[in-house]
Design an enzyme around this catalytic site. Structure first.
Site, PDB file in Angstrom:
ATOM      1  N   GLY A 131       8.963 -41.129  67.562  1.00 14.14           N
ATOM      2  CA  GLY A 131       7.877 -40.842  66.604  1.00 14.14           C
ATOM      3  C   GLY A 131       8.154 -41.343  65.206  1.00 14.14           C
TER       4      GLY A 131
ATOM      5  CG  HIS B  49      -2.410 -51.294  62.343  1.00 11.99           C
ATOM      6  ND1 HIS B  49      -2.743 -50.505  63.410  1.00 11.99           N
ATOM      7  CD2 HIS B  49      -1.589 -50.546  61.574  1.00 11.99           C
ATOM      8  CE1 HIS B  49      -2.164 -49.313  63.284  1.00 11.99           C
ATOM      9  NE2 HIS B  49      -1.441 -49.318  62.185  1.00 11.99           N
TER      10      HIS B  49
ATOM     11  CG  ASP C 252       5.511 -51.887  69.170  1.00  5.25           C
ATOM     12  OD1 ASP C 252       5.398 -52.637  68.187  1.00  5.25           O
ATOM     13  OD2 ASP C 252       4.938 -50.776  69.252  1.00  5.25           O
TER      14      ASP C 252
ATOM     15  N   GLY D 241       8.123 -44.697  64.397  1.00  4.48           N
ATOM     16  CA  GLY D 241       7.564 -46.031  64.192  1.00  4.48           C
ATOM     17  C   GLY D 241       8.563 -47.132  64.492  1.00  4.48           C
ATOM     18  CG  LEU D 242      12.177 -47.075  63.720  1.00  7.39           C
ATOM     19  CD1 LEU D 242      13.557 -46.482  63.424  1.00  7.39           C
ATOM     20  CD2 LEU D 242      11.988 -48.353  62.899  1.00  7.39           C
ATOM     21  CB  SER D 243       9.132 -49.760  69.229  1.00  8.38           C
ATOM     22  OG  SER D 243       8.053 -50.230  68.502  1.00  8.38           O
ATOM     23  CB  SER D 244      11.409 -44.302  70.912  1.00 14.22           C
ATOM     24  OG  SER D 244      10.192 -43.617  70.758  1.00 14.22           O
ATOM     25  CB  SER D 245       7.051 -45.391  73.953  1.00 14.55           C
ATOM     26  OG  SER D 245       6.450 -45.344  72.740  1.00 14.55           O
TER      27      SER D 245
HETATM   28  C1  GLA Z   1       2.268 -49.645  67.156  1.00 19.59           C
HETATM   29  C2  GLA Z   1       1.713 -50.394  68.355  1.00 19.59           C
HETATM   30  C3  GLA Z   1       1.819 -51.902  68.141  1.00 19.59           C
HETATM   31  C4  GLA Z   1       1.194 -52.304  66.806  1.00 19.59           C
HETATM   32  C5  GLA Z   1       1.712 -51.417  65.679  1.00 19.59           C
HETATM   33  C6  GLA Z   1       1.011 -51.661  64.383  1.00 19.59           C
HETATM   34  O1  GLA Z   1       3.635 -49.880  67.030  1.00 19.59           O
HETATM   35  O2  GLA Z   1       2.417 -50.050  69.517  1.00 19.59           O
HETATM   36  O3  GLA Z   1       1.223 -52.583  69.207  1.00 19.59           O
HETATM   37  O4  GLA Z   1      -0.197 -52.276  66.896  1.00 19.59           O
HETATM   38  O5  GLA Z   1       1.600 -50.045  65.977  1.00 19.59           O
HETATM   39  O6  GLA Z   1       1.273 -52.945  63.923  1.00 19.59           O
END
Ligand code: GLA
Length: 388
Positions: free
Chosen positions: A128, A39, A178, A130-134
């Site tokens: 969903g 964050h 991400d 928190g591993l940045s699929s999008s």
């Molecule tokens: C998500 C957001 C990122 C970042 C994180 C938290 O993954 O896409 O840009 O803000 O939360 O660190």
């Protein structure tokens, strides 16, 4: 078959079924796990993510002139979209489709005219978690559409374009971490990224260390979570201090300028300032294989996310406590990603795998949703895949 071969076979079969011919090219873009700097990207801070060996793969071929046709193989039967390139590209339809529309819109707006294409996409980054699929989907779409049109777009531009699509077409006010991790990571290394300048440095992970993702199994949706609210809180705190972003605050300035700032906004700002300061020591400890230092930074990072930034859950705190105690000075663990569910990350001595597994087994014995662990070596960023 390897994990990737399996995924490639699925994407090619899906392309053939959708369009009745073979694709011309394949592209891959990975998901990421963030080691520290949570964050803080949207506060212009420093972050240290790395690419994981889970990814989105796009198969692409020529399409009707000035039209893009998309099939999202993971989104259920009939998950298709189609839009024109020679008219304004509007938002519309499902969230996944808006990533592609947004990427096409921003590529063209930023000087990369596109040509007609057919696309099929599938991935194995859990959605969903928190591993940045999008981000991996957006970067794969941006790379494939631009490459198909003959452009060599720099990694940071691909990331900015995928982020703009997520901000303005998919409705999430995410930062740049991400997409940069997906576009610009180097194998075996974490990516030290300055989110203000987009300067990067690869930090090799010491060979004596292992990175383990602990997936809590608890899913959340970034767009509907309190993510956008947290971002607004940080911006309100920055306004109070009269700085462009919280990156510009020192601990002294944070305390000296508190004035009548309310407790919640103060706590949010305190997390951001302290978290940014944790990134350089974490990078040093990661390169040196200093597990005691890693343990300190990660434990403090988790506490700050849970207490000051309020994005953890009791279940995630419990996993962090059990794994942290089991590791002792042989490594550390913390919540990773936006929070409200998803994953934790442990960075530890390579032979601490049993300690982590035992701690997660203890958690699972009492938990409603079982957690799972997986270890990986950091992968490289988005690229075409040699094919055909
Ligand atoms: C998500 C957001 C990122 C970042 C994180 C938290 O993954 O896409 O840009 O803000 O939360 O660190």
């Amino acid at each position: 078959m390897s994990r990737r071969d399996d995924l490639i076979a699925r994407v090619i079969a899906g392309y053939r079924q959708a369009y009745g011919e073979d694709p011309a090219q394949l592209y891959a873009a990975p998901g990421r796990v963030n080691l520290i700097g949570e964050h803080v990207d949207y506060n212009d801070g420093l972050v240290l993510p790395c690419a994981i060996d889970r990814e989105t793969i796009v198969a692409l071929g020529d399409g009707p002139e000035a039209r893009v046709e998309v099939t999202a193989l993971d989104m259920g039967d009939g998950a298709r979209d189609s839009f024109a390139l020679d008219a304004p590209i509007a938002r519309g339809g499902e969230e996944w489709a808006n990533h592609v529309r947004g990427v096409a819109h921003f590529l063209q707006e930023r000087g990369y005219p596109l040509r007609g294409a057919r696309m099929a996409a599938a991935g194995d980054v859990p959605i969903g978690a928190g591993l940045s699929s999008s981000a991996s989907f957006g970067v794969a779409a941006a790379l494939s559409l631009s490459h198909h049109a003959g452009h060599a777009v720099p990694a940071s531009q691909l990331a900015l374009i995928a982020q703009a699509a997520e901000n303005h077409f998919a409705g999430c006010a995410c930062g740049i971490m991400d997409q940069m991790a997906s576009a610009a990571s180097a194998a075996g290394s974490a990516l030290l990224l300055d989110c203000r300048t987009l300067e990067t440095r690869s930090v090799p992970v010491h060979p004596g260390l292992a990175i383990t993702v602990i997936d809590s199994g608890i899913r959340r949706s970034l767009v509907t979570s309190a993510f956008n609210q947290r971002r607004a809180e940080c911006e309100a705190a920055a306004r109070h201090y009269g700085v462009a972003s919280l990156r510009d605050l020192t601990v002294d300035a944070l305390n000296a300028g508190r004035g009548d700032l309310d407790d919640v906004l103060f706590a949010r700002a305190r997390h951001v300032v302290a978290e940014i300061a944790r990134v350089a020591p974490m990078a040093d400890a990661l390169a040196a294989g200093d597990t005691a230092a890693l343990a300190g930074v990660l434990t403090e990072g988790h506490r700050s996310l849970a207490e000051d930034f309020a994005v953890s859950l009791p279940a995630l705190d419990r996993i962090a406590a059990l794994v942290g105690t089991a590791l002792g000075a042989s490594g550390g663990v913390r919540l990773t990603g936006a929070g409200f569910g998803g994953c934790l990350v442990a960075v530890s001595d390579a032979d601490a795998g049993d300690a982590i597994a035992d701690a997660v087994a203890r958690y699972n014995a009492e938990a409603a949703t079982p957690a799972r662990t997986y270890r990986f070596s950091p992968g490289s960023g988005a690229a075409p895949i040699a094919f055909g």
